[in-house]
Design an enzyme around this catalytic site. Sequence first.
Site, PDB file in Angstrom:
ATOM      1  CG  ASP A 266      43.624  40.654  48.074  1.00  0.00           C
ATOM      2  OD1 ASP A 266      43.915  40.932  46.897  1.00  0.00           O
ATOM      3  OD2 ASP A 266      44.148  39.703  48.695  1.00  0.00           O
ATOM      4  CB  SER A 267      44.438  45.327  44.552  1.00  0.00           C
ATOM      5  OG  SER A 267      43.127  45.367  44.015  1.00  0.00           O
TER       6      SER A 267
ATOM      7  CE  LYS B 240      41.271  37.667  42.110  1.00  0.00           C
ATOM      8  NZ  LYS B 240      42.464  37.611  42.953  1.00  0.00           N
TER       9      LYS B 240
ATOM     10  CD  GLU C 168      46.539  36.134  46.065  1.00  0.00           C
ATOM     11  OE1 GLU C 168      47.624  35.810  46.612  1.00  0.00           O
ATOM     12  OE2 GLU C 168      46.162  37.316  45.925  1.00  0.00           O
TER      13      GLU C 168
ATOM     14  CD  GLU D 296      48.945  39.744  39.972  1.00  0.00           C
ATOM     15  OE1 GLU D 296      47.946  39.277  40.539  1.00  0.00           O
ATOM     16  OE2 GLU D 296      49.504  40.793  40.331  1.00  0.00           O
TER      17      GLU D 296
HETATM   18  O1  KIV Z   1      43.344  42.109  44.135  1.00  0.00           O
HETATM   19  C1  KIV Z   1      43.273  42.303  42.912  1.00  0.00           C
HETATM   20  O2  KIV Z   1      42.950  43.396  42.437  1.00  0.00           O
HETATM   21  C2  KIV Z   1      43.582  41.182  42.036  1.00  0.00           C
HETATM   22  C3  KIV Z   1      43.741  41.445  40.574  1.00  0.00           C
HETATM   23  C4  KIV Z   1      44.954  42.233  40.306  1.00  0.00           C
HETATM   24  C5  KIV Z   1      43.701  40.203  39.774  1.00  0.00           C
HETATM   25  O3  KIV Z   1      43.720  40.082  42.497  1.00  0.00           O
END
Ligand code: KIV
Length: 305
Positions: A53-54, A126, A128, A195
Site C-alpha cells: 500500500d506504499s 499482508k 499490519e 520495519e
Molecule cells: O507497503 C509496503 O510497501 C510495505 C513494505 C515497505 C514492507 O509494507
Amino acid sequence: MSSHAPGAPKHISIHELRRMKQAGERFVTVTAYDATAARLVAAAGVEVVLVGDSLGMVVQGHDSTLPVTLDHMAYHCAAVKRGLARGDGRAHLVCDLPFGSYQASPDEAVKAAVRLVAEGGAESVKLEGGAEFGEVIRRIVRAGIPVMGHLGLTPQSVHAMGGYLVQGKDADRAQKLLRDARALEAAGCYAVVLECIPAELARLVTAQLGIPTVGIGAGPHCDAQVLVLNDLLGLDEAFTPRFVKRFAELGQAVRGAVSAYAAEVRAGTFPAEDHSFHSSALRLVALATADQEPKDPPDAVGAPV
Ligand code: KIV
C-alpha cells in the site's frame, strides 16, 4: 501453481519460504505496482513480489498510505499478476490489505482478503498489527488465504505512532514486539515484516520465530529483506532514509532521457526517417512504372510494454 511448463523454475510457495528459513537461505522481496515493474523484478529473480500500500505514496502521491482503498489494491495487484504471468511464474505474489479493510471485524477482513485473491490474483495478503489481530489472522487463514504479518513501524498507524519513527527502542516496547511476533506466528502467519526496529531486536525475533522475518530498516539478521522498488531504483532523489540503499539512480536517468527527447523535438531531429511511416498512395512524386512501386512496410507498430 501446477500449470507451469516442464522445466520452468519451481514456483515459490509459502512452504518453500519456510524451508528457506530452516536451510538458512535468505530470500528477496520487492514491491511492484504495475505490469512492467512486475515483469522486470520477476526477471531479476526475486522470490516474493509485494503489492504494497506504499503505492499510496509512490504512485498516488499521498503523504501516507491511509487513502489507499481495497479497489486500488485489487486493481494494482491484478496488473502485477499480469506482468508476472509474462515471466517464468516463479515469484510468490503478496498484496497488502489497505487501511480500513480489516480493522473493523474478522468478517470484513476475510471478505477483503478474498477480493485480493479472487480479483487481484494474490496468493497471500499482508496486514499490519500485533496480537490484537490474532482472530482476524486466524479467520483469513481458515478461509485458505496465507497471511504475512507486519510489525514495528506500521505506516497505517502513523497517527498513533506520532510519525514515521523507529519502533521497539526501549526494553518494554521491545518485549511487546517480541510477544506480538509470537502471537502472529501462533495465529498462523507464514512470515512477518519487521520495519524500522533496532537490528538487535530483529535478530532476537528472527531467532525465536519458526516463520521467516522480512526486514526493512531492521538490520542484517532477518531471514529476508524487502525494499520499495522506487526507493532502490533511486526514482525519488529527495527521499533518502537511512534504511534505503539505492542500487541505481533512475531519477537522474529519467530526467536525462526526457531532457534529451525534449531537446531533439525542439531541434527537429526527432522523429527522424527511422521513426516515420510511409504510404505509397500518398507519395507526391510518382515513379515511372507501377511494378517499380516500392512495397509499403507492414503496419504493425510493435506491441506495447
Ligand atoms: O507497503 C509496503 O510497501 C510495505 C513494505 C515497505 C514492507 O509494507
